[in-house]
Structures are given as structure tokens and as C-alpha cells.
Scaffold this motif. Structure first.
Motif, short mmCIF file in Angstrom:
data_model
loop_
_atom_site.label_atom_id
_atom_site.label_comp_id
_atom_site.label_asym_id
_atom_site.label_seq_id
_atom_site.Cartn_x
_atom_site.Cartn_y
_atom_site.Cartn_z
N UNK A 72 0.87 -1.19 -0.06
CA UNK A 72 -0.12 -0.06 0.04
C UNK A 72 1.05 1.19 0.03
N UNK A 73 2.07 1.40 0.79
CA UNK A 73 2.90 2.30 0.90
C UNK A 73 4.02 2.62 -0.41
N UNK A 74 4.45 1.49 -0.66
CA UNK A 74 5.52 1.64 -1.61
C UNK A 74 5.52 0.75 -3.01
N UNK A 75 4.42 -0.24 -3.02
CA UNK A 75 4.24 -0.95 -4.23
C UNK A 75 4.66 -2.40 -3.96
N UNK A 76 4.20 -3.07 -5.08
CA UNK A 76 4.66 -4.48 -5.12
C UNK A 76 6.12 -4.77 -5.00
N UNK A 77 6.81 -4.02 -5.75
CA UNK A 77 7.98 -4.27 -5.95
C UNK A 77 8.90 -4.42 -4.64
#
Length: 145
Positions: A106-111
Motif C-alpha cells: 500500500x505504501x511503496x508498491x509490490x516491488x
């Protein structure tokens, strides 16, 4: 700095063309102020980019159920680095891996989502009082071997 005491090889690596290369990463703002962001040694190289471990640690620390964390890369069976997080839950916390991965997504992405998350009661520290990522990386390798 003129060099490391009795360590000419280390001095040669750090001192180049009159500059001291600390391997710190930072940015200058519009007013010329330097903000240190991370260390190059603490970046995780993934297929498609690099993850700054301090960014991920900051997100993990934002969870009320996390007391402390350390993030680093560990090679997987395919030889590529995978994100590994070691976390110390806060007392009486019921946080689990799925919650932490969802927070990171949610904060930074799946990566940035850690492939491996290990829970522990305390992090080993260096003499400087920082998480001993070298030891944690070694422990993670031994656990998967």
C-alpha cells in the motif's frame, strides 16, 4: 581525512581524486541542504531496479505492532537478490507476515514487498548500535541452506 590508520588498501578504495567516497546516498534540496538517505551497501538490487532498505524499514516502523526492523537482500535459489525483513514485534503485538506485506504494498508498491519476513525478539547490533545486517544476512543464508 588523510586515510585510514595503517590500512593503505582501504584508504585507496575510499580516497579517489582527492574525494572521500563514503558510499552514502543523499540528495541536495533547493536550499543546498544535504539529506543522507541510505548507504549503497544497504541497497537491494532486484531485477528491474534497486530498493533502498531505509525506505522499507521506515514503512515497517510505521506499523504500531513493530518495535524494530532490519531489511537486506539475500540471494535466492535463482541467484537473484530477494528482500528479507527481520522484525521485532512490539510487546503483545499480533502482527503477521501478510499484514506487513500489505502495508508495504500500500505504501511503496509490490516491488518493495519482502519475500522473506522473519520475526525475532531482538536484533543483533554492531558496536555502533545499528542492526548487524552482515550477521543477519549470514543467519538468513544458513536458515535456507
Amino acid at each position: 581525512m588523510q586515510g585510514y590508520w595503517k590500512k593503505p588498501e582501504l584508504t585507496a578504495q575510499a580516497m579517489q581524486d582527492g574525494w572521500l567516497h563514503t558510499r552514502d546516498l543523499g540528495r541536495l534540496d533547493a536550499d543546498g541542504y544535504l539529506t543522507v538517505l541510505d548507504r549503497m551497501n544497504d541497497m537491494v538490487s532486484l531485477l528491474g531496479g534497486k530498493v533502498h532498505t531505509s525506505e522499507l524499514e521506515n514503512v515497517l516502523h510505521s506499523h504500531p505492532g513493530i518495535h524494530h526492523s532490519a531489511v537486506f537482500g539475500t540471494p535466492d535459489t535463482d541467484g537473484m537478490d530477494k528482500i528479507h525483513a527481520v522484525v521485532v514485534p512490539a510487546p503483545d503485538s499480533t502482527v503477521d507476515e501478510a499484514q506487513l506485506r500489505e502495508l508495504v504494498r500500500a505504501e511503496l508498491g509490490e516491488f518493495y514487498a519482502p519475500v522473506h519476513i522473519t520475526f525475532t525478539t531482538r536484533l543483533p547490533l554492531t558496536e555502533a548500535g545499528k542492526p548487524d545486517k552482515k550477521l543477519l544476512r549470514e543467519q538468513a543464508r544458513n536458515a535456507t541452506a
